[in-house]
Design a protein around this motif. Structure first.
Motif, PDB file in Angstrom:
ATOM      1  N   THR A   1       0.857  -1.180   0.000  1.00  0.00           N
ATOM      2  CA  THR A   1       0.000   0.000   0.000  1.00  0.00           C
ATOM      3  C   THR A   1       0.899   1.238   0.000  1.00  0.00           C
ATOM      4  N   PRO A   2       0.568   2.217  -0.820  1.00  0.00           N
ATOM      5  CA  PRO A   2       1.449   3.376  -0.968  1.00  0.00           C
ATOM      6  C   PRO A   2       1.566   4.245   0.286  1.00  0.00           C
ATOM      7  N   ASN A   3       0.712   4.026   1.276  1.00  0.00           N
ATOM      8  CA  ASN A   3       0.850   4.795   2.510  1.00  0.00           C
ATOM      9  C   ASN A   3       2.115   4.408   3.276  1.00  0.00           C
ATOM     10  N   LEU A   4       2.828   3.376   2.824  1.00  0.00           N
ATOM     11  CA  LEU A   4       4.093   2.989   3.444  1.00  0.00           C
ATOM     12  C   LEU A   4       5.292   3.754   2.897  1.00  0.00           C
TER      13      LEU A   4
ATOM     14  N   ASP B   1      12.006   2.850   3.630  1.00  0.00           N
ATOM     15  CA  ASP B   1      12.782   2.937   2.397  1.00  0.00           C
ATOM     16  C   ASP B   1      12.620   1.624   1.635  1.00  0.00           C
ATOM     17  N   MET B   2      11.789   1.643   0.618  1.00  0.00           N
ATOM     18  CA  MET B   2      11.509   0.420  -0.134  1.00  0.00           C
ATOM     19  C   MET B   2      12.732  -0.063  -0.927  1.00  0.00           C
ATOM     20  N   THR B   3      13.578   0.858  -1.377  1.00  0.00           N
ATOM     21  CA  THR B   3      14.790   0.451  -2.090  1.00  0.00           C
ATOM     22  C   THR B   3      15.711  -0.324  -1.153  1.00  0.00           C
ATOM     23  N   THR B   4      15.840   0.150   0.063  1.00  0.00           N
ATOM     24  CA  THR B   4      16.650  -0.575   1.050  1.00  0.00           C
ATOM     25  C   THR B   4      16.038  -1.932   1.345  1.00  0.00           C
TER      26      THR B   4
ATOM     27  N   PRO C   1      10.134  -0.994  12.962  1.00  0.00           N
ATOM     28  CA  PRO C   1       9.658   0.310  13.457  1.00  0.00           C
ATOM     29  C   PRO C   1       8.208   0.607  13.059  1.00  0.00           C
ATOM     30  N   LEU C   2       7.801   0.140  11.893  1.00  0.00           N
ATOM     31  CA  LEU C   2       6.418   0.349  11.456  1.00  0.00           C
ATOM     32  C   LEU C   2       5.448  -0.493  12.267  1.00  0.00           C
TER      33      LEU C   2
ATOM     34  N   ARG D   1       4.362   1.136  15.465  1.00  0.00           N
ATOM     35  CA  ARG D   1       3.555   2.357  15.499  1.00  0.00           C
ATOM     36  C   ARG D   1       2.311   2.356  14.614  1.00  0.00           C
ATOM     37  N   ARG D   2       2.095   1.306  13.839  1.00  0.00           N
ATOM     38  CA  ARG D   2       0.912   1.317  12.962  1.00  0.00           C
ATOM     39  C   ARG D   2       0.375  -0.086  12.771  1.00  0.00           C
ATOM     40  N   LEU D   3      -0.844  -0.156  12.235  1.00  0.00           N
ATOM     41  CA  LEU D   3      -1.448  -1.442  11.890  1.00  0.00           C
ATOM     42  C   LEU D   3      -0.966  -1.815  10.491  1.00  0.00           C
ATOM     43  N   LEU D   4      -0.310  -2.960  10.410  1.00  0.00           N
ATOM     44  CA  LEU D   4       0.365  -3.363   9.187  1.00  0.00           C
ATOM     45  C   LEU D   4       0.301  -4.874   9.040  1.00  0.00           C
TER      46      LEU D   4
END
Length: 135
Positions: free
Chosen positions: A9-12, A17-20, A100-101, A104-107
Motif C-alpha cells: 500500500t502506498p501509505n508505506l 525505504d523500499m529500495t533498502t 519500526p512500522l 507504530r501502525r497497523l500493518l
C-alpha cells in the motif's frame, strides 16, 4: 529466476525505504544455501521488484491500515526444506526492516513462495549471468 515481487500500500512509502528493503531481501536470497551448502539462487538471476498499489482497500477501511505482500517465484526442483528456508529468510528480513512500522501502525505482512511448475516457455537473454559466473 528467482523473482521476488513486492506489492504494498502506498501509505508505506513515506515511512520506510523500499529500495533498502529490496536490497535487504535480495541479499537474504543470495545467502540461502541448499542441503549441500551451495547457493540456491544465482546472483545474476536474483531480482527484487517493488510496486505500490495504485488502488487498494485494506480491512474495514476505518483506519490508515497498510499491507505488504512478498511473492517469491522460483524454478522447480528445490527441496521443501529449501523452499521453507527461503520463505523464512524473507519473512525474518522483512520483519526486521519493518519493525519500526509494526511498533507504530497497523500493518499486515505476507510472504508467499511459489514454484514455477511445467513452464511452457522460458526465454532468456542476459549479460548478468556470465558476469557473475566468471571463474
Amino acid at each position: 529466476m528467482p523473482h521476488l515481487v513486492i506489492l504494498y500500500t502506498p501509505n508505506l512509502e513515506a515511512e520506510t525505504d523500499m529500495t533498502t528493503l529490496c536490497r535487504v531481501l535480495a541479499d537474504g536470497m543470495l545467502q540461502v544455501k541448499d542441503e549441500a551448502g551451495r547457493q540456491v539462487f544465482p546472483t545474476g538471476g536474483t531480482r527484487v521488484l517493488a510496486y505500490p498499489a495504485a488502488h487498494y482497500a485494506v480491512a474495514d477501511g476505518q483506519g490508515d491500515y497498510a499491507f505488504i505482500y512478498l511473492n517469491l517465484r522460483m524454478g522447480a526442483g528445490r527441496s521443501a526444506a529449501v523452499q521453507q528456508l527461503a520463505g523464512d529468510t524473507l519473512l525474518e528480513r522483512a520483519r526486521a526492516h519493518l519493525a519500526p512500522l509494526f511498533e507504530r501502525r497497523l500493518l499486515g505482512l505476507t510472504v508467499q513462495v511459489d514454484e514455477s511448475p511445467g513452464q511452457v516457455y522460458d526465454g532468456k537473454h542476459s549479460t548478468l549471468h556470465p558476469h557473475f559466473n566468471k571463474p
